[in-house]
Every structure is written in structure tokens, then in C-alpha cells.
Design a protein around this motif. Structure first.
Motif, short mmCIF file in Angstrom:
data_model
loop_
_atom_site.label_atom_id
_atom_site.label_comp_id
_atom_site.label_asym_id
_atom_site.label_seq_id
_atom_site.Cartn_x
_atom_site.Cartn_y
_atom_site.Cartn_z
N ARG A 38 -107.03 -60.64 27.03
CA ARG A 38 -106.32 -61.69 27.75
C ARG A 38 -106.79 -63.07 27.28
O ARG A 38 -105.98 -63.97 27.04
CB ARG A 38 -106.53 -61.55 29.26
N MET A 39 -108.10 -63.22 27.15
CA MET A 39 -108.64 -64.51 26.74
C MET A 39 -108.25 -64.84 25.30
O MET A 39 -107.94 -66.00 24.99
CB MET A 39 -110.16 -64.53 26.90
N GLU A 42 -104.73 -66.17 25.04
CA GLU A 42 -104.56 -67.54 25.51
C GLU A 42 -104.82 -68.56 24.40
O GLU A 42 -104.37 -69.69 24.48
CB GLU A 42 -105.48 -67.82 26.70
N GLN A 43 -105.57 -68.15 23.37
CA GLN A 43 -105.86 -69.07 22.29
C GLN A 43 -104.60 -69.29 21.45
O GLN A 43 -103.79 -68.39 21.28
CB GLN A 43 -106.94 -68.50 21.37
#
Length: 77
Positions: A38-39, A42-43
Motif C-alpha cells: 500500500r505504501m 502511494e509513491q
């Protein structure tokens, strides 16, 4: 990525002082992987590709006389 998960799990176990059953371990591992994915999503794509582009730049200019077929054929001999 499994080494990172193992380190996170070890840290969690050391801090919690609890014995985690195999099913709970798998659940926690899945949750950690999910959160990492998920992280990363986001990038910005360009930010994620920047390290690869930097490596390509460090490799230098492409050799125009390089014959990939000959190189690959030699690897099979």
C-alpha cells in the motif's frame, strides 16, 4: 523482502514479549506485506523508478558495437 519482515517480526516479538502462534505469524506477515504494498503504491511512479534510472546512468553510454546475440550464444556454450 522476507528478511525485512523477519526483522520486523523479531522486533515486534521482543517488544511484546509474547509467543505468537504460526497462524498469527502468517496473519501478521500478510498484514505487513499488505501495508508495504500500500505504501509503495502511494509513491509516484517516477520516484519509484528513479533508483533504477540512476543505476542505468552510472553504467554509462551503450556500446553501439555490442552484439547481444553473440553474447547470449557464448553463454550457452
Amino acid at each position: 523482502m522476507d528478511d525485512d519482515i523477519e526483522r520486523l517480526m523479531s522486533l515486534l516479538l521482543a517488544m511484546s514479549e509474547e509467543d505468537v502462534e504460526a497462524a498469527e505469524y502468517r496473519e501478521l506477515r500478510a498484514h505487513l506485506i499488505s501495508e508495504l504494498v500500500r505504501m509503495q503504491a502511494e509513491q509516484d511512479l517516477l520516484e519509484r523508478l528513479r533508483p533504477i534510472q540512476d543505476q542505468v546512468d552510472r553504467m554509462g553510454a551503450r556500446d553501439p558495437d555490442f552484439d547481444l546475440k553473440s553474447f547470449m550464444d557464448a553463454g550457452w556454450e
